[in-house]
Design an enzyme around this catalytic site. Structure first.
Site, short mmCIF file in Angstrom:
data_model
loop_
_atom_site.label_atom_id
_atom_site.label_comp_id
_atom_site.label_asym_id
_atom_site.label_seq_id
_atom_site.Cartn_x
_atom_site.Cartn_y
_atom_site.Cartn_z
N LYS A 1 -0.46 -9.88 8.43
CA LYS A 1 -0.31 -8.45 8.72
C LYS A 1 -1.67 -7.96 9.18
CE LYS A 1 0.71 -3.90 6.77
NZ LYS A 1 1.05 -3.11 5.56
N ARG B 1 -9.42 -0.49 4.06
CA ARG B 1 -9.15 -0.25 2.65
C ARG B 1 -9.93 -1.20 1.74
NH1 ARG B 1 -5.02 3.00 0.84
NH2 ARG B 1 -3.73 3.95 2.46
N TYR C 1 -13.08 -4.27 -3.19
CA TYR C 1 -14.17 -3.77 -4.04
C TYR C 1 -15.28 -4.80 -4.22
CZ TYR C 1 -16.92 -1.40 -7.53
OH TYR C 1 -17.96 -0.82 -8.19
N TYR D 1 -2.75 -10.21 4.32
CA TYR D 1 -2.83 -8.79 4.67
C TYR D 1 -4.28 -8.43 4.92
CZ TYR D 1 -2.07 -3.70 4.05
OH TYR D 1 -2.02 -2.34 4.20
N THR E 1 0.82 -1.20 0.00
CA THR E 1 0.00 0.00 0.00
C THR E 1 0.86 1.26 0.00
OG1 THR E 1 -1.72 -1.14 1.25
CG2 THR E 1 -1.81 1.25 1.23
N ILE F 1 4.93 -4.24 10.25
CA ILE F 1 5.18 -3.83 8.88
C ILE F 1 4.77 -2.37 8.85
CG2 ILE F 1 4.52 -4.13 6.46
CD1 ILE F 1 4.22 -7.11 7.02
#
Length: 295
Positions: A165, A142, A111, A137, A48, A207
């Site tokens: 993560k 997001r 999405y 992740y 990202t 991270i």
């Protein structure tokens, strides 16, 4: 063995001030050396913070390949290869594996999202297509998609799914992950403001966005915890909280790239739809960086 323990930097991608904003590999090499010299334990490329969503597949692979070559085994390199299209994700993950990375960072589908069943099948398809270790992740803010603790239990049964993560900010879920998984998955904090709190629940490190501009301090903070100096680790988490907050007053990586510019690294512009930081953000960031002695 964990892929790494301590501080992994989610490194920015520097671009040239040109019409096409090509990747600036000369500056990227400077950033890699800066990180390694200051004790960073792993480099996470094309995530990202690296604006991976604006890279073509060819750019992403070239970026990861260059990083693997320049790091040359000094620290583990984790390459981003996620997608909301499982077929595309499988192909990209295979291509990233071929660059010689030590692990893959694979974001949840975004999405279009999916059910938990679809999420498990997505990750099974990706993990079964390669041999390299996979870091899941989980960043619902997001992607709109959360990996539940129960789904993690199923995914942890796959041999090369080894890490998570965790960028949920959900400590109740983190406790459930610990309760259900124990040490079957290595956890890394995906949020800089909760590095030490999540390490108290078993995380191996972070991270980090912060590590771009404060690699030495981020490494020192995480290793203080790992070495049992809880008081020092907690104090450093508190000391850097104001700066961490500044790094997220606009969408990441807008502020951190401004911070890199303040340190003298010509990381170049953002790629649209992200835009460069406003002067008010830069001023606030500069004040916070001065407080902790970075500039």
């Amino acid at each position: 063995m964990a892929i790494f323990e301590g501080s992994g930097v989610a490194i920015v991608t520097p671009f040239k001030d040109t019409e096409n904003q090509e990747i600036n590999y000369e500056v990227l090499e400077e950033l890699i050396e800066f990180q390694i010299a200051n004790g960073t334990d792993s480099i996470i490329i094309a995530g990202t913070t690296g604006e991976a969503s604006t890279l073509t597949d060819e750019e992403q692979l070239d970026l990861i390949r260059f990083t693997v070559e320049k790091v040359n085994g000094r620290v583990p390199v984790i390459g981003g290869a996620g997608s909301n299209d499982t077929r595309h994700g499988v192909g990209l993950t295979r291509a990233v594996e071929a660059t010689g990375v030590d692990a893959i960072l694979s974001v949840t589908p975004y999405y279009n999202k999916t059910s938990q069943k679809g999420l498990i099948e997505h990750y099974k398809a990706i993990a079964n297509s390669v041999k390299v270790p996979i870091v899941l992740y989980n960043v619902p803010g997001r992607t709109g998609q959360n990996i539940t603790p129960e789904s993690l239990v199923e995914l942890a049964k796959i041999d090369n799914i080894v890490s998570l993560k965790d960028a949920t900010g959900n400590f109740g879920q983190a406790v459930d992950n610990l309760r259900l998984l124990g040490d079957r998955l290595d956890i890394y904090s995906g949020n800089d403001d909760t590095i030490i709190p999540l390490m108290s629940l078993g995380a191996k490190g972070v991270i980090s966005v912060l590590a771009n501009i404060a690699p030495k301090a981020t490494a020192e903070m995480t290793h203080a915890w790992l070495d049992g100096d809880i008081k020092k680790a907690a104090a450093m988490q508190a000391e850097y909280k104001e700066l961490i907050d500044c790094l997220f007053v606009e969408p990441n990586p807008i502020p951190v790239k401004a911070g890199m510019q303040l340190l003298g690294f010509n990381v170049g512009p953002m790629r649209l739809p992200l835009t460069d930081a406003d002067q008010a953000v830069i001023d606030r960031l500069a004040a916070a960086m001065k407080k902790v002695g970075l500039i």
